[in-house]
Scaffold this motif. Structure first.
Motif, mmCIF file in Angstrom:
data_model
loop_
_atom_site.group_PDB
_atom_site.id
_atom_site.type_symbol
_atom_site.label_atom_id
_atom_site.label_comp_id
_atom_site.label_asym_id
_atom_site.label_seq_id
_atom_site.Cartn_x
_atom_site.Cartn_y
_atom_site.Cartn_z
ATOM 1 N N GLU A 73 0.926 -1.162 -0.032
ATOM 2 C CA GLU A 73 0.057 -0.018 -0.086
ATOM 3 C C GLU A 73 0.855 1.404 0.001
ATOM 4 O OE1 GLU A 73 -3.922 0.963 2.455
ATOM 5 O OE2 GLU A 73 -2.124 1.299 3.565
ATOM 6 N N MET A 74 0.700 2.155 -1.090
ATOM 7 C CA MET A 74 1.508 3.365 -1.039
ATOM 8 C C MET A 74 0.711 4.374 -1.037
ATOM 9 S SD MET A 74 3.749 1.786 -4.313
ATOM 10 C CE MET A 74 2.617 0.883 -5.098
ATOM 11 N N ASN A 75 1.255 5.495 -0.170
ATOM 12 C CA ASN A 75 0.710 6.780 -0.247
ATOM 13 C C ASN A 75 1.698 7.927 -0.280
ATOM 14 O OD1 ASN A 75 -2.347 6.012 1.353
ATOM 15 N ND2 ASN A 75 -0.759 4.749 2.190
ATOM 16 N N GLU A 77 -1.018 -2.294 -4.600
ATOM 17 C CA GLU A 77 -0.661 -2.959 -5.527
ATOM 18 C C GLU A 77 -0.057 -4.484 -5.269
ATOM 19 O OE1 GLU A 77 2.733 -2.665 -9.308
ATOM 20 O OE2 GLU A 77 2.191 -1.046 -8.143
ATOM 21 N N SER A 78 -0.512 -5.582 -5.922
ATOM 22 C CA SER A 78 -0.063 -6.867 -5.580
ATOM 23 C C SER A 78 1.137 -7.212 -6.293
ATOM 24 C CB SER A 78 -1.107 -7.810 -5.474
ATOM 25 O OG SER A 78 -1.462 -7.935 -6.842
ATOM 26 N N PHE A 79 1.834 -8.309 -6.058
ATOM 27 C CA PHE A 79 2.758 -8.956 -6.488
ATOM 28 C C PHE A 79 3.054 -10.525 -6.329
ATOM 29 C CE2 PHE A 79 4.910 -7.307 -2.626
ATOM 30 C CZ PHE A 79 5.814 -8.495 -2.470
ATOM 31 N N PHE A 88 2.407 -6.030 2.930
ATOM 32 C CA PHE A 88 1.633 -7.054 3.488
ATOM 33 C C PHE A 88 1.882 -8.423 2.761
ATOM 34 C CE2 PHE A 88 -0.976 -3.208 3.181
ATOM 35 C CZ PHE A 88 -1.213 -3.089 4.447
ATOM 36 N N ASP A 89 1.937 -9.718 3.912
ATOM 37 C CA ASP A 89 2.195 -10.643 3.223
ATOM 38 C C ASP A 89 1.075 -11.560 2.825
ATOM 39 O OD1 ASP A 89 0.690 -11.599 5.156
ATOM 40 O OD2 ASP A 89 2.579 -12.385 6.643
ATOM 41 N N THR A 109 0.712 -7.215 8.359
ATOM 42 C CA THR A 109 1.553 -6.040 7.928
ATOM 43 C C THR A 109 2.962 -6.697 8.342
ATOM 44 O OG1 THR A 109 0.036 -4.485 8.337
ATOM 45 C CG2 THR A 109 2.096 -3.776 8.277
ATOM 46 N N VAL A 110 3.800 -6.746 7.386
ATOM 47 C CA VAL A 110 5.115 -7.044 7.828
ATOM 48 C C VAL A 110 6.169 -5.886 7.770
ATOM 49 C CG1 VAL A 110 4.986 -9.481 6.993
ATOM 50 C CG2 VAL A 110 5.756 -7.756 5.315
#
Length: 231
Positions: free
Chosen positions: A130-132, A171-173, A199-200, A205-206
């Motif tokens: 998650e980017m802000n 965004e996921s990967f 996030f794993d 939240t890691v």
């Protein structure tokens, strides 16, 4: 007068016969028919080189009228497609390297060389970031680089906010099980505007850094490492 008429008719008959012979020669010359001239060859052999365990993906070649394509799959399960030998589905049901091979049998009976491609089959799961950006625009040159170290070389994942993201993006990967993962933050301009969370695969939240007060600046360099585990 009658002699000239007779000669003209005879000349026309000879000309017509010559045309028939010429056409026949063009259709079937010393090299045989067009079918006989076909050289079996595989064109546009395509399919993935990296998949996740359990994926079903398609391999294909360019079809040709009268040709049959013969496939062989090792390390995975081949699923034929009814009415089309120029393509198959492959079920990747085991981790490792699968090999997909194909050759053409042309209408004249000639066969092509075998074309083969290896596919790395990994167990992948979905992580996310998650980017802000407090200012509501891009990350101004900053980015996250996510790399993996394991048996197969994988391209790094690069993430950042752009002007089109309006200051937020989730965004996921794909992360491969058993690989060592490294997350690196590359500094840009106005890093104090940036915050992000990793996030794993279980949405835990890691790693998280930054806030909306401009008081915490995300550190540059390696910020998180782990060996990937999926639920």
């Amino acid at each position: 007068m009658k002699i000239n008429k007779f000669l003209n008719i005879k000349s026309l008959a000879i000309l017509a016969l010559s045309l028939v012979v010429l056409v026949a020669c063009n259709d079937d010359d010393d090299f045989g028919t067009d079918t006989d001239k076909i050289v079996a060859k595989i064109f546009d052999f395509s399919g993935p080189t990296l998949v996740s365990l359990g994926d079903v993906e398609q391999f294909s070649v360019t079809p040709r009228a009268g040709s049959t394509f013969v496939w062989e799959v090792t390390g995975a399960e081949m699923e034929a497609i009814e009415g089309a030998t120029h393509k198959i589905n492959v079920n990747y049901n085991q981790i490792g390297v699968a090999t997909i091979s194909v050759y053409e049998v042309a209408a004249n009976g000639s066969t092509s060389e075998v074309s083969s491609q290896n596919v790395d089959v990994l167990s992948l799961c979905s992580w996310s970031v998650e980017m802000n950006d407090t200012w509501g625009d891009s990350w101004n040159g900053a980015e996250l680089q996510i790399t993996f170290d394991g048996a197969v070389d994988l391209a790094p994942v690069v993430m950042a906010l752009t002007d089109d993201d309006a200051g937020y993006k989730l965004e996921s990967f794909s992360a491969p099980v058993g690989y060592d993962m490294t997350v690196t933050f590359v500094s840009g301009d106005y890093d104090e505007e940036i915050s992000y969370s990793i996030f794993d695969a279980s949405d835990n939240t890691v790693y998280s850094v930054g806030d909306f007060t401009y008081s915490i600046i995300p550190p540059a360099g390696v910020v998180y490492t782990t060996t990937v585990v999926c639920p």
